[in-house]
Design a protein around this motif. Structure first.
Motif, PDB file in Angstrom:
ATOM      1  N   GLY A 100       0.814  -1.220   0.000  1.00  0.00           N
ATOM      2  CA  GLY A 100       0.000   0.000   0.000  1.00  0.00           C
ATOM      3  C   GLY A 100       0.840   1.258   0.000  1.00  0.00           C
ATOM      4  O   GLY A 100       0.535   2.240  -0.684  1.00  0.00           O
ATOM      5  N   LEU A 101       1.924   1.232   0.787  1.00  0.00           N
ATOM      6  CA  LEU A 101       2.780   2.407   0.900  1.00  0.00           C
ATOM      7  C   LEU A 101       3.428   2.762  -0.435  1.00  0.00           C
ATOM      8  O   LEU A 101       3.589   3.935  -0.768  1.00  0.00           O
ATOM      9  CB  LEU A 101       3.855   2.153   1.956  1.00  0.00           C
ATOM     10  CG  LEU A 101       4.770   3.335   2.305  1.00  0.00           C
ATOM     11  CD1 LEU A 101       3.961   4.499   2.854  1.00  0.00           C
ATOM     12  CD2 LEU A 101       5.826   2.900   3.327  1.00  0.00           C
ATOM     13  N   PHE A 102       3.765   1.738  -1.226  1.00  0.00           N
ATOM     14  CA  PHE A 102       4.426   1.991  -2.502  1.00  0.00           C
ATOM     15  C   PHE A 102       3.466   1.918  -3.699  1.00  0.00           C
ATOM     16  O   PHE A 102       3.892   1.905  -4.847  1.00  0.00           O
ATOM     17  CB  PHE A 102       5.586   0.990  -2.691  1.00  0.00           C
ATOM     18  CG  PHE A 102       6.773   1.297  -1.817  1.00  0.00           C
ATOM     19  CD1 PHE A 102       7.730   2.215  -2.249  1.00  0.00           C
ATOM     20  CD2 PHE A 102       6.929   0.713  -0.581  1.00  0.00           C
ATOM     21  CE1 PHE A 102       8.826   2.514  -1.445  1.00  0.00           C
ATOM     22  CE2 PHE A 102       8.010   1.018   0.230  1.00  0.00           C
ATOM     23  CZ  PHE A 102       8.965   1.920  -0.195  1.00  0.00           C
ATOM     24  N   GLY A 103       2.160   1.863  -3.408  1.00  0.00           N
ATOM     25  CA  GLY A 103       1.163   1.957  -4.465  1.00  0.00           C
ATOM     26  C   GLY A 103       1.037   0.737  -5.338  1.00  0.00           C
ATOM     27  O   GLY A 103       0.666   0.844  -6.507  1.00  0.00           O
ATOM     28  N   ARG A 104       1.339  -0.495  -4.755  1.00  0.00           N
ATOM     29  CA  ARG A 104       1.209  -1.715  -5.551  1.00  0.00           C
ATOM     30  C   ARG A 104      -0.165  -2.329  -5.329  1.00  0.00           C
ATOM     31  O   ARG A 104      -0.641  -2.409  -4.185  1.00  0.00           O
ATOM     32  CB  ARG A 104       2.312  -2.713  -5.169  1.00  0.00           C
ATOM     33  CG  ARG A 104       3.713  -2.272  -5.550  1.00  0.00           C
ATOM     34  CD  ARG A 104       4.712  -3.403  -5.351  1.00  0.00           C
ATOM     35  NE  ARG A 104       4.904  -3.747  -3.941  1.00  0.00           N
ATOM     36  CZ  ARG A 104       5.819  -3.222  -3.144  1.00  0.00           C
ATOM     37  NH1 ARG A 104       6.652  -2.301  -3.616  1.00  0.00           N
ATOM     38  NH2 ARG A 104       5.932  -3.606  -1.883  1.00  0.00           N
ATOM     39  N   GLU A 105      -0.797  -2.784  -6.405  1.00  0.00           N
ATOM     40  CA  GLU A 105      -2.116  -3.398  -6.297  1.00  0.00           C
ATOM     41  C   GLU A 105      -2.030  -4.886  -5.938  1.00  0.00           C
ATOM     42  O   GLU A 105      -3.025  -5.464  -5.471  1.00  0.00           O
ATOM     43  CB  GLU A 105      -2.875  -3.234  -7.624  1.00  0.00           C
ATOM     44  CG  GLU A 105      -3.208  -1.772  -7.949  1.00  0.00           C
ATOM     45  CD  GLU A 105      -3.995  -1.645  -9.244  1.00  0.00           C
ATOM     46  OE1 GLU A 105      -4.239  -2.689  -9.891  1.00  0.00           O
ATOM     47  OE2 GLU A 105      -4.347  -0.499  -9.595  1.00  0.00           O
ATOM     48  N   SER A 106      -0.887  -5.498  -6.205  1.00  0.00           N
ATOM     49  CA  SER A 106      -0.726  -6.922  -5.871  1.00  0.00           C
ATOM     50  C   SER A 106       0.702  -7.151  -5.354  1.00  0.00           C
ATOM     51  O   SER A 106       1.612  -6.348  -5.606  1.00  0.00           O
ATOM     52  CB  SER A 106      -0.998  -7.810  -7.087  1.00  0.00           C
ATOM     53  OG  SER A 106      -0.116  -7.490  -8.154  1.00  0.00           O
ATOM     54  N   SER A 107       0.901  -8.245  -4.630  1.00  0.00           N
ATOM     55  CA  SER A 107       2.191  -8.542  -4.006  1.00  0.00           C
ATOM     56  C   SER A 107       3.072  -9.356  -4.952  1.00  0.00           C
ATOM     57  O   SER A 107       2.581 -10.073  -5.839  1.00  0.00           O
ATOM     58  CB  SER A 107       1.993  -9.345  -2.707  1.00  0.00           C
ATOM     59  OG  SER A 107       1.189  -8.622  -1.797  1.00  0.00           O
ATOM     60  N   TYR A 108       4.371  -9.235  -4.756  1.00  0.00           N
ATOM     61  CA  TYR A 108       5.318 -10.086  -5.472  1.00  0.00           C
ATOM     62  C   TYR A 108       5.381 -11.448  -4.786  1.00  0.00           C
ATOM     63  O   TYR A 108       4.959 -11.620  -3.622  1.00  0.00           O
ATOM     64  CB  TYR A 108       6.696  -9.450  -5.493  1.00  0.00           C
ATOM     65  CG  TYR A 108       6.810  -8.262  -6.422  1.00  0.00           C
ATOM     66  CD1 TYR A 108       6.805  -8.464  -7.800  1.00  0.00           C
ATOM     67  CD2 TYR A 108       6.913  -6.970  -5.929  1.00  0.00           C
ATOM     68  CE1 TYR A 108       6.901  -7.378  -8.673  1.00  0.00           C
ATOM     69  CE2 TYR A 108       7.007  -5.889  -6.785  1.00  0.00           C
ATOM     70  CZ  TYR A 108       6.992  -6.088  -8.164  1.00  0.00           C
ATOM     71  OH  TYR A 108       7.081  -5.029  -9.012  1.00  0.00           O
ATOM     72  N   GLY A 109       5.961 -12.418  -5.519  1.00  0.00           N
ATOM     73  CA  GLY A 109       6.162 -13.760  -4.936  1.00  0.00           C
ATOM     74  C   GLY A 109       7.463 -13.810  -4.161  1.00  0.00           C
ATOM     75  O   GLY A 109       7.746 -12.939  -3.334  1.00  0.00           O
TER      76      GLY A 109
END
Length: 753
Positions: free
Chosen positions: A702-711
């Protein structure tokens, strides 16, 4: 103490302003109501003629070359032409007035205020003596239908009340049924005369059967329509007065001219240009066009002559169907209409009937202006068939080939890009418009448009007009204050008055000469008021610059008086009252009347207590609140002589409320921007606290504006997989490594701070 002193000073200013208005207001400078103007006559020699001073300043006239190069758009030819009146000492102008059956609306304002500006420019700027005649159409199909509609509404209300009182008594059901039928007729988009009269008859019969003591009678149209038209005529002239539209030199009313109209038709008949059919009389277009030199269709092309909708509209809703069967040719039109039940009637050689719409104007215009006029004016919607037929009738009556030299038509007015219509709920009456804007602001709107071009009334167009009017008003107030300062300084120390011109005076004089020539050129060019106003605005900027560069009131007073005289002259020719007028040196444009000033002063002591309380509560805004309550705009000046303008208190209060609302909105927007900035800074600080090895972890998405997480991540925290577990490409990982390096620098910089 300061508040009390200020309020006392304002009261003194009000009193002086009231005295100035009483002593200086010129007779006739405000538009009189119709009854007063028609009984008392026009101010001065003629309301349509220029003043002696304006005539002296006007350019010389030439009957062969026009009016010093004045060119006008003649819709008779579709060309810009030199304006050459038949007689320069008596320009004959006929304009089609209103059909008086409903409230005047902004379309009327566009036509009558637009032509008021043109008329004033001809008279007060170019110095022409104009005989301005306007008719009142008070016999018309629309008037007859509205009369019956109004009567049916009154009958239905009366019978409905009787039905409610009767409850379940005998006849009550019949009463309710008749009322429902009447309401259904009234709800129809365009009820016919037969339907309206039928509903009236049903109501009368039901009321009589139910035993009503005084059953309502069916409409006596011969009397009722006169009551309606007189009321609407008075309302129309009141609206024109509110808009500061100059009264006509003569008003012709159709009901006053019925015998003359009958005689006019008889002359057309003797000349062989009309025929009788079933008690009606029709203009014979075939006979007219077969006569040498006569043309039917001067104003329009052949397609309009065959336009069935326009032809039917010209005949009127009550006559189109019967006329269709009686006419020899579709383009023939009624001069006299045989009256049917429910219509008013007058005697004639062809039986009981009433005049056609077009013949009314021809007969009344000819009576006062003769067989050839300089100008025939009206809205563009009158071009065909009304003006075409009006012109043909005059030529048939006088058996001539030219009834009018110039046709002038005002452009359509749309509301937010749409035609004004009650069905579209954008129908705006003049009185409704004046609840939001002043007459002066509306006049600026029309000054910013060429009279013959289409224009739009919208929030944007009115905002532009109101802003321009405000800037002109501010200049007037500033110049009036500067001239008062100059007078005060000259009285106190005449030896200190500086008459010698410096560079600033020469620049202002050059601007005056240049803009005066430019305004003149614009007005010569088809009375181009938008260009003229633009040049005046440039003169205003030059004068404001001069007053800013030369603050000493001892300098340039005579030059500023020259600017004021010229400004007054042009604005007067536009029909705009200014703060520089002799009657309102201490007032503003659209100045409050003496009665309004008196009412404001009389209520002064009632407002002082609440103003003082509000001043203490709001932390010192009492002076501004007092200004608003009294309808005064005051601006303190370094010289100690305040610049002030007097206006209607309601308008000043409304403007102040708009300013406070705008200020509140600006403050709210500022606070929102500050909150956004604070949130952005907080987010940046939070991001700067995250080590690069952790920035790609799901906890910081959320802090870096990503909609999904990396693996999966490698040992340095750089992602190896996307959210679905698919391995990332080398180029993708390369980009992520760069982001991590950038993050490391941010963390390092944050640590140094």
């Amino acid at each position: 103490m300061r508040l009390a002193a200020l309020l006392v000073g304002m009261l003194a200013a009000r009193t002086r302003a009231l005295h100035l208005v009483h002593m200086s207001r010129r007779p006739g400078s405000r538009l009189l109501g119709p009854a007063a103007s028609l009984r008392a006559g026009m101010p001065g020699a003629s309301a349509g003629c220029a003043s002696a001073a304006a005539r002296r300043e006007a350019p010389a006239l030439s009957s062969s070359e026009g009016i010093s190069g004045l060119r006008v758009l003649n819709t008779l030819t579709g060309q810009l032409e030199p304006f050459v009146p038949i007689d320069p000492d008596r320009v004959k102008w006929y304009t089609c007035g209103p059909t008086v059956y409903d409230a005047a609306h902004l379309g009327h304002a566009r036509n009558y205020m637009g032509f008021d500006i043109v008329r004033r420019v001809l008279c007060d700027y170019f110095g022409l003596a104009v005989m301005f005649v306007m008719n009142i159409t008070d016999i018309d199909d629309k008037i007859i239908l509205r009369t019956h509609r109004n009567h049916l509404e009154a009958m239905a209300a009366l019978v409905a009340a009787a039905a409610a009182e009767a409850a379940e008594a005998a006849g009550a059901a019949a009463l309710r049924e008749a009322v429902e039928a009447a309401e259904a007729a009234l709800a129809a988009p365009k009820p016919t005369l037969l339907e309206l009269v039928g509903a009236q008859t049903a109501l009368r019969d039901a009321a009589a059967a139910a035993g009503m003591a005084s059953p309502p009678a069916v409409c006596d149209v011969q009397t009722a329509f006169v009551k309606l038209t007189l009321e609407q005529e008075a309302s129309f002239f009141e609206d024109m007065a509110a808009l500061n539209v100059r009264p006509p030199d003569a008003v012709t009313r159709v009901t006053d001219y019925v015998p003359e109209i009958v005689s006019y038709i008889e002359t057309i008949a003797r000349n062989g240009y009309c025929y009788e059919a079933n008690g009606s009389v029709y203009f014979d277009t075939a006979a007219f066009t077969s006569s040498e030199g006569k043309v039917y269709g001067k104003l329009v092309d052949a397609s309009a002559l065959a336009d069935k909708e326009l032809l039917a509209e010209g005949e009127g809703a009550l006559s189109a169907s019967s006329a269709e069967a009686d006419k020899r040719h579709p383009s023939d039109f009624a001069l006299w209409k045989a009256s049917k039940p429910g219509e008013p009637a007058w005697p004639s050689p062809w039986g009981e009937g009433r005049p056609g719409w077009h013949i009314e104007c021809s007969a009344m215009m000819s009576d006062l202006l003769g067989g050839e006029v300089d100008i025939n004016a009206g809205g563009i919607d009158l071009k065909f068939p009304h003006h075409e037929n009006q012109m043909a009738q005059v030529e048939a009556h006088y058996d001539c080939c030219k009834a009018c030299n110039y046709f002038w038509h005002s452009g359509h007015l749309s509301i937010d890009g749409l035609k004004m219509s009650k069905s579209l709920k954008n129908f705006i009456t003049i009185r409704e418009a004046l609840e939001t804007y002043s007459a002066r602001q509306l006049r600026f709107l029309f000054l910013l448009q060429k009279y013959h071009q289409p224009m739009e009334y919208s929030q944007n167009s009115m905002a532009a007009a109101a802003d321009l009017e405000r800037r002109f008003g501010a200049f007037e107030a500033a110049l009036a204050a500067r001239l008062r300062e100059a007078d005060t300084a000259a009285d106190a120390a005449p030896q200190e008055v500086l008459h010698r011109w410096g560079d600033q005076e020469r620049r202002l004089n050059d601007a005056l000469v240049d803009k005066r020539a430019a305004v003149h050129a614009a007005l010569l060019d088809c009375i181009d008021t938008p260009s003229a106003v633009k040049r005046l605005e440039q003169l205003i900027r030059a004068a404001n610059s001069y007053m800013g560069e030369v603050p000493q009131p001892q300098r340039g007073a005579t030059l500023l008086h020259a600017v004021a005289r010229y400004y007054r002259r042009v604005m007067g020719a536009f029909g705009v009252e200014t703060a520089l007028d002799a009657a309102g040196a201490a007032g503003s444009a659209d100045s409050a009347t003496p009665l309004q000033l008196t009412e404001a002063v009389s209520s002064f002591r009632d407002t002082v207590r609440s103003i003082a309380i509000e001043a203490k509560r709001s932390g010192g805004e009492g002076a501004g609140l007092a200004d608003e309550a009294l309808g005064v705009r005051i601006e303190d000046r370094p010289s100690g002589v305040a610049q002030f303008a007097i206006d209607e208190p309601q308008r000043v209060l409304a403007e102040a409320a708009r300013r406070r609302e705008a200020a509140a909105q600006a403050e709210a927007a500022k606070a929102a921007r500050a909150a956004d900035q604070a949130a952005r800074e907080a987010a940046e600080a939070a991001r700067a606290s995250v080590p690069p090895s952790e920035m790609f972890s799901p906890a910081h998405d959320g802090l870096f504006g990503r909609e999904s997480s990396y693996g999966a991540l490698d040992a340095e925290g750089i992602p190896l997989e996307d959210a679905t577990g698919e391995p990332l490409s080398k180029s993708q990982r390369k980009k992520l490594v760069k982001l991590a390096q950038k993050q490391a620098k941010l963390v390092e910089a944050a640590g140094r701070r």
